[in-house]
Design an enzyme around this catalytic site. Structure first.
Site, short mmCIF file in Angstrom:
data_model
loop_
_atom_site.label_atom_id
_atom_site.label_comp_id
_atom_site.label_asym_id
_atom_site.label_seq_id
_atom_site.Cartn_x
_atom_site.Cartn_y
_atom_site.Cartn_z
N ASP A 1 -6.36 7.76 9.73
CA ASP A 1 -4.97 7.57 10.16
C ASP A 1 -4.74 8.04 11.59
OD1 ASP A 1 -4.20 6.59 7.66
OD2 ASP A 1 -3.97 8.62 6.86
N GLU B 1 0.85 -1.19 0.00
CA GLU B 1 0.00 0.00 0.00
C GLU B 1 0.89 1.24 0.00
OE1 GLU B 1 -2.89 0.15 3.11
OE2 GLU B 1 -3.67 -1.85 2.69
#
Length: 268
Positions: A60, A49
């Site tokens: 995140d 990724e």
């Protein structure tokens, strides 16, 4: 056939589970990112990724937020990230790339240009965590036409939406193992195994799990019930801790080796 599909097919034939690391592109710089990508592949990574640094992340946690802040100071853009994939290919990297980005950079790029660039830079798929299934139809249609996979995220709270999310999905299903944002965890959502089994019962494509997985024993546990295991924050933290080594030419290789060894022990 999409390179991601080939990889999962080969792993299935070998009775192996994909290790899927996440990196923030441009942390600490693009050239070092390419070197780290090479190290991850040599350590046993199967799919990567490529994280697009973003100033207003939804999913995140603090480790990846700090990495994004460092990369954004160097003006890393979504195009930089796709160009980095091409540079890694030129350096001999073979594994599939998945672009992890929020939707705003995609819109700013323009959908026509975005898909042209994905294909130009040999990127197999994308993950867009802030694009819900209810608003993803155009992206799914364009991805299908381009032969690029739009990988859906499925959370334990998806409930009645799970079947709709996984129907027509391509590449793999990304199961979120925990509630909240990314980050290393000692434990996971209590019903995570049943949740994963529910998702697997609704689809024939590979199912991967991520969010919070950071240790070899956690990778081994989820490898028994999934087709892929994503490790993000723990690897990004390794990069963060290695930056003093990476920025010194005399210790640069030692910094790369430190990251490689961590990923190798995750793989076991």
């Amino acid at each position: 056939m999409n390179l991601m599909d080939q990889t999962f097919q080969q792993l299935k034939e070998q009775n192996r589970t994909a290790l899927i690391p996440f990196l923030t592109v441009g942390d600490p710089n693009v050239d070092t990112t390419v070197e780290i990508i090479k190290e991850l592949e040599q350590a046993g990574a199967d799919i990567l990724e490529l994280g697009v640094p973003y100033s207003d992340p939804l999913a995140d946690g603090p480790v990846i937020q700090r990495a994004s802040e460092r990369a954004l100071k160097s003006q890393i853009t979504i195009r930089t990230c796709m160009e980095t994939a091409a540079k890694a290919r030129e350096a001999g990297v073979k594994m599939p790339f998945v672009l992890f980005t929020y939707y705003n950079p995609v819109l700013q790029t323009g959908l026509d240009v975005f898909f042209d660039e994905l294909l130009k830079h040999d990127i197999s798929g994308m993950i867009i965590p802030d694009l819900p299934i209810e608003e993803a139809e155009e992206m799914r249609r364009r991805a299908e036409a381009a032969g690029v996979h739009l990988v859906p995220l499925v959370a334990p709270t998806s409930n009645a939406r799970i079947e709709r999310i996984v129907s027509g999905a391509r590449g793999f299903i990304y199961c979120v193992s925990s509630l909240g944002v990314t980050g290393e965890r000692a434990s996971f959502f209590e019903g995570v195994e049943q949740f994963i089994e529910t998702v697997k019962s609704l689809t024939d494509i590979p199912v991967a799990v991520g969010f919070g997985i950071s240790r070899r024993e956690q990778v081994a546990h989820f490898s028994r019930i999934c087709d892929g295991v994503v490790v993000g924050s723990a690897i990004v933290r390794q990069v963060e801790e290695a930056i003093p080594l990476l920025e010194n030419p005399e210790t640069h290789q030692a910094g790369l080796l430190q990251i490689r060894n961590f990923v190798a022990q995750l793989k076991g």
